[in-house]
Design a protein around this motif. Structure first.
Motif, PDB file in Angstrom:
ATOM      1  N   MET A   1       0.774  -1.133   0.116  1.00 47.20           N
ATOM      2  CA  MET A   1       0.137  -0.170  -0.002  1.00 47.20           C
ATOM      3  C   MET A   1       0.633   1.260   0.018  1.00 47.20           C
ATOM      4  O   MET A   1       1.983   1.338   0.334  1.00 47.20           O
ATOM      5  CB  MET A   1      -0.862   0.036   1.303  1.00 47.20           C
ATOM      6  CG  MET A   1      -1.869  -1.110   1.289  1.00 47.20           C
ATOM      7  SD  MET A   1      -2.964  -1.249   0.121  1.00 47.20           S
ATOM      8  CE  MET A   1      -4.408  -0.207   0.690  1.00 47.20           C
ATOM      9  N   LEU A   2       0.404   2.532  -0.688  1.00 54.66           N
ATOM     10  CA  LEU A   2       1.033   3.526  -0.605  1.00 54.66           C
ATOM     11  C   LEU A   2       1.174   4.260   0.467  1.00 54.66           C
ATOM     12  O   LEU A   2       1.775   5.274   0.749  1.00 54.66           O
ATOM     13  CB  LEU A   2       0.563   4.493  -1.820  1.00 54.66           C
ATOM     14  CG  LEU A   2       0.515   3.919  -3.272  1.00 54.66           C
ATOM     15  CD1 LEU A   2      -0.127   4.798  -4.299  1.00 54.66           C
ATOM     16  CD2 LEU A   2       2.181   3.664  -3.719  1.00 54.66           C
ATOM     17  N   THR A   4      -1.789   5.670   3.925  1.00 52.19           N
ATOM     18  CA  THR A   4      -3.214   5.795   4.671  1.00 52.19           C
ATOM     19  C   THR A   4      -3.797   6.927   4.413  1.00 52.19           C
ATOM     20  O   THR A   4      -3.080   8.078   4.868  1.00 52.19           O
ATOM     21  CB  THR A   4      -3.155   5.332   5.928  1.00 52.19           C
ATOM     22  OG1 THR A   4      -2.450   3.903   6.251  1.00 52.19           O
ATOM     23  CG2 THR A   4      -4.632   5.058   6.416  1.00 52.19           C
ATOM     24  N   ALA A  22     -12.925   4.868  -1.577  1.00 50.14           N
ATOM     25  CA  ALA A  22     -11.543   3.872  -1.710  1.00 50.14           C
ATOM     26  C   ALA A  22     -10.807   4.607  -2.704  1.00 50.14           C
ATOM     27  O   ALA A  22     -11.389   5.129  -3.719  1.00 50.14           O
ATOM     28  CB  ALA A  22     -11.971   2.539  -2.206  1.00 50.14           C
ATOM     29  N   PRO A  24      -7.277   3.369  -4.953  1.00 51.90           N
ATOM     30  CA  PRO A  24      -6.546   2.300  -5.400  1.00 51.90           C
ATOM     31  C   PRO A  24      -5.131   2.597  -4.676  1.00 51.90           C
ATOM     32  O   PRO A  24      -4.656   3.707  -5.110  1.00 51.90           O
ATOM     33  CB  PRO A  24      -6.728   2.156  -6.767  1.00 51.90           C
ATOM     34  CG  PRO A  24      -7.777   2.749  -7.343  1.00 51.90           C
ATOM     35  CD  PRO A  24      -8.195   4.019  -6.193  1.00 51.90           C
ATOM     36  N   GLY A  25      -4.672   1.430  -4.004  1.00 53.86           N
ATOM     37  CA  GLY A  25      -3.364   1.669  -3.632  1.00 53.86           C
ATOM     38  C   GLY A  25      -3.083   2.130  -2.067  1.00 53.86           C
ATOM     39  O   GLY A  25      -2.337   2.240  -1.578  1.00 53.86           O
ATOM     40  N   TRP A  26      -4.229   2.897  -1.736  1.00 54.71           N
ATOM     41  CA  TRP A  26      -4.303   3.521  -0.372  1.00 54.71           C
ATOM     42  C   TRP A  26      -5.038   2.864   0.619  1.00 54.71           C
ATOM     43  O   TRP A  26      -6.271   2.397   0.256  1.00 54.71           O
ATOM     44  CB  TRP A  26      -4.658   4.959  -0.491  1.00 54.71           C
ATOM     45  CG  TRP A  26      -3.712   5.868  -1.258  1.00 54.71           C
ATOM     46  CD1 TRP A  26      -3.554   5.938  -2.713  1.00 54.71           C
ATOM     47  CD2 TRP A  26      -2.720   6.607  -0.804  1.00 54.71           C
ATOM     48  NE1 TRP A  26      -2.532   6.839  -2.961  1.00 54.71           N
ATOM     49  CE2 TRP A  26      -1.910   7.111  -1.713  1.00 54.71           C
ATOM     50  CE3 TRP A  26      -2.218   6.796   0.710  1.00 54.71           C
ATOM     51  CZ2 TRP A  26      -0.561   7.976  -1.426  1.00 54.71           C
ATOM     52  CZ3 TRP A  26      -1.229   7.699   0.924  1.00 54.71           C
ATOM     53  CH2 TRP A  26      -0.548   8.269  -0.133  1.00 54.71           C
ATOM     54  N   ALA A  27      -4.727   2.687   1.782  1.00 55.36           N
ATOM     55  CA  ALA A  27      -5.736   2.273   2.876  1.00 55.36           C
ATOM     56  C   ALA A  27      -6.618   3.541   3.214  1.00 55.36           C
ATOM     57  O   ALA A  27      -6.029   4.582   3.146  1.00 55.36           O
ATOM     58  CB  ALA A  27      -5.019   1.696   4.190  1.00 55.36           C
ATOM     59  N   GLY A  60       4.430   4.686   7.978  1.00 55.86           N
ATOM     60  CA  GLY A  60       3.972   4.908   6.588  1.00 55.86           C
ATOM     61  C   GLY A  60       3.452   6.271   6.192  1.00 55.86           C
ATOM     62  O   GLY A  60       3.317   7.105   7.142  1.00 55.86           O
ATOM     63  N   LYS A  62       1.049   9.345   5.387  1.00 58.98           N
ATOM     64  CA  LYS A  62      -0.302   9.671   5.716  1.00 58.98           C
ATOM     65  C   LYS A  62      -0.879  10.791   4.969  1.00 58.98           C
ATOM     66  O   LYS A  62      -0.153  11.803   4.827  1.00 58.98           O
ATOM     67  CB  LYS A  62      -0.298   9.973   7.233  1.00 58.98           C
ATOM     68  CG  LYS A  62      -0.003   8.593   8.379  1.00 58.98           C
ATOM     69  CD  LYS A  62       0.307   9.014   9.505  1.00 58.98           C
ATOM     70  CE  LYS A  62       1.746   9.587   9.519  1.00 58.98           C
ATOM     71  NZ  LYS A  62       2.698   8.140   9.516  1.00 58.98           N
TER      72      LYS A  62
END
Length: 232
Positions: A1-2, A4, A22, A24-27, A60, A62
């Protein structure tokens, strides 16, 4: 994942509002703002510091995304520093510049606080959603679920009132990360605020009103495109 995306809901909102969002690639972290007011008062500036401390403890990248009241709270977190690589501010007010307007807003929000705390909850919700600024086609979770949280909801009308907020317009240049300002095309007041506050990055959602994230199907893609070019 990139990384959050930390999502802050609006007034009389819920973390669950972001369930369908949502990129893509991000929580996505759906922040329950009411827990910050569950036990005691928390001014806007204190919230910004508290959120930053919470986010800094997580590894990570943010990104901070705030809608309406949550957008104002996000601005306070951004101006307090914090670990944010980018931010998206949606339908948010940088602050009333006139002291008289702030005083009047505090008085109106005190009435909302009393209704949220002591009134019949369904009547309170009906009055809240009948406001012209909230008109539009937005599918949101049932706000009857919020009745057990009526104490912090009521407190938010005082602690986080627009009337309790110092005007931030002159300070927006202090924000150190890229910011995308978003407003709805049909939301005249907040569209004008976004156009005034925005730096090089802004998006006016075609056909949308105040509740852009839930009225515009384009919104997640716009956020994704912004993050792709802004977060290395």
């Amino acid at each position: 994942m990139l990384g959050t995306i930390w999502c802050l809901h609006g007034a009389v909102g819920m973390a669950e509002d972001w369930r369908g969002f949502a990129v893509p690639g991000w929580a996505v972290k759906r922040v329950d703002l009411w827990r910050f007011l569950d036990c005691c008062p928390m001014p806007l500036e204190a919230f910004g510091k508290a959120l930053n401390e919470e986010a800094a403890a997580v590894s990570g990248r943010k990104v901070l995304l705030g809608y309406s009241m949550g957008g104002r709270l996000a601005l306070h977190a951004l101006l307090a520093g914090g670990p944010w690589q980018a931010a998206v501010i949606v339908s948010a007010h940088p602050g009333l510049e006139d002291a008289g307007e702030r005083s009047a807003r505090l008085a109106r929000d005190a009435e909302w606080a009393a209704a949220a705390l002591k009134g019949e909850w369904r009547d309170f919700l009906s009055r809240w959603n009948a406001q012209p600024v909230l008109g539009g086609d937005a599918a949101l979770p049932d706000r009857m679920k919020l009745e057990p949280r009526r104490n912090p909801v009521a407190r938010s009308f005082m602690d986080w009132s627009l009337g309790a907020q110092e005007p931030l317009g002159e300070r927006l240049g202090e924000i150190r990360c890229p910011v995308l300002w978003v407003a709805g095309e049909r939301d005249g007041k907040f569209r004008a605020l976004a156009e005034r506050a925005a730096g090089p990055e802004k998006w006016i959602a075609p056909g949308a009103g105040h509740r852009v994230p839930w009225e515009s199907p384009e919104f997640p893609g716009i956020v994704g495109e912004f993050l792709e070019r802004s977060v290395s």
